[in-house]
Design an enzyme around this catalytic site. Sequence first.
Site, PDB file in Angstrom:
ATOM      1  CG  ASN A   9     -25.161   3.514  68.421  1.00  0.00           C
ATOM      2  OD1 ASN A   9     -26.355   3.488  68.148  1.00  0.00           O
ATOM      3  ND2 ASN A   9     -24.237   3.865  67.543  1.00  0.00           N
ATOM      4  CD1 TRP A  10     -29.052  -0.295  72.575  1.00  0.00           C
ATOM      5  CD2 TRP A  10     -31.252   0.124  72.508  1.00  0.00           C
ATOM      6  NE1 TRP A  10     -29.531  -0.389  73.861  1.00  0.00           N
ATOM      7  CE2 TRP A  10     -30.883  -0.132  73.842  1.00  0.00           C
ATOM      8  CE3 TRP A  10     -32.593   0.423  72.216  1.00  0.00           C
ATOM      9  CZ2 TRP A  10     -31.814  -0.098  74.894  1.00  0.00           C
ATOM     10  CZ3 TRP A  10     -33.510   0.450  73.267  1.00  0.00           C
ATOM     11  CH2 TRP A  10     -33.126   0.191  74.583  1.00  0.00           C
ATOM     12  CE  LYS A  11     -23.193   0.656  66.095  1.00  0.00           C
ATOM     13  NZ  LYS A  11     -21.960   0.186  65.468  1.00  0.00           N
ATOM     14  CG  HIS A  96     -21.865   6.114  64.497  1.00  0.00           C
ATOM     15  ND1 HIS A  96     -21.511   5.152  63.581  1.00  0.00           N
ATOM     16  CD2 HIS A  96     -21.685   5.552  65.714  1.00  0.00           C
ATOM     17  CE1 HIS A  96     -21.144   4.055  64.219  1.00  0.00           C
ATOM     18  NE2 HIS A  96     -21.238   4.273  65.522  1.00  0.00           N
ATOM     19  CB  SER A 214     -14.667  -4.249  69.373  1.00  0.00           C
ATOM     20  OG  SER A 214     -15.031  -4.401  68.008  1.00  0.00           O
ATOM     21  N   GLY A 235     -21.606  -0.625  71.076  1.00  0.00           N
ATOM     22  CA  GLY A 235     -22.553  -1.067  70.052  1.00  0.00           C
ATOM     23  C   GLY A 235     -23.104  -2.443  70.387  1.00  0.00           C
ATOM     24  N   GLY A 236     -22.527  -3.469  69.771  1.00  0.00           N
ATOM     25  CA  GLY A 236     -23.034  -4.844  69.896  1.00  0.00           C
ATOM     26  C   GLY A 236     -23.313  -5.277  71.326  1.00  0.00           C
TER      27      GLY A 236
END
Length: 255
Positions: A9-11, A96, A214, A235-236
Amino acid sequence: MRKKIIAGNWKMNLTFAEAMALADNLLDENKNIDDVEVVLASPFIFLHPLINRIQSNPNFSIAAQNCSDKIKGAFTGEIAASMLASIGVEHVILGHSERRQLYGETNSMIAAKVDRALENGVFPIFCCGELLAERNNNIHFNVVKKQLEESLFHLTSNQIDECIIAYEPVWAIGTGVTASFEQAQEMHEFIRSTISSKYSKSIAEEISILYGGSVTPANASELFDGDDIDGALVGGASLKEKDFSDIIKAMLTKI
Ligand code: 13P
């Protein structure tokens, strides 16, 4: 066997050039990954070029990060599920916690989005998960059950079968604090048994349940040992080619 899925998920990150370079590097690094589906969830404006790029690799698919709960019309700034379908987007992340917390999305609004997606043949990646205070008050199972009941359990068996579920405890998102293996596996098992009670054991056994919060190359392997943990929503770490590829590799070693 349930599909194993690693989704990034690149957000709201990356420029166009950065996004294309990341996709190209991932495609290059992950050519022979049969049995793992890699999903790239990008901002809307990168979806179409990404779809062209992934044609060469059947293990990759593309997700949007949201869609409208409406069919079409005067909703400035919104994107309809039919539009996603029309350019070949396969998945859409719905519910989300950032959408719930920052943009006021409710379980019923998310239910409508799930409907719009499925009507158009776009498969939802439905996110659920509790706040830290809810876990500390020991109501995390009730919270997740309510999210499932109010956003997914109106679906038919055939429809729920087309959904992927992502358990993302809100306290683990972007914090560097990941759920322990036991906490993640316990909640995934609970989600599967809740689906089993509502639908059937065979339906519940077919649905992929991803863990998010995370996830890094350092903790992925242990999480993927969970019988009910079918992959990750990252994510990150999905913004770094090597980290994301290492998470994909961690899953490949379990198959
Ligand atoms: P992080 O991996 O950055 O914690 O984000 C998880 C997430 O929200 C994926 O949807």
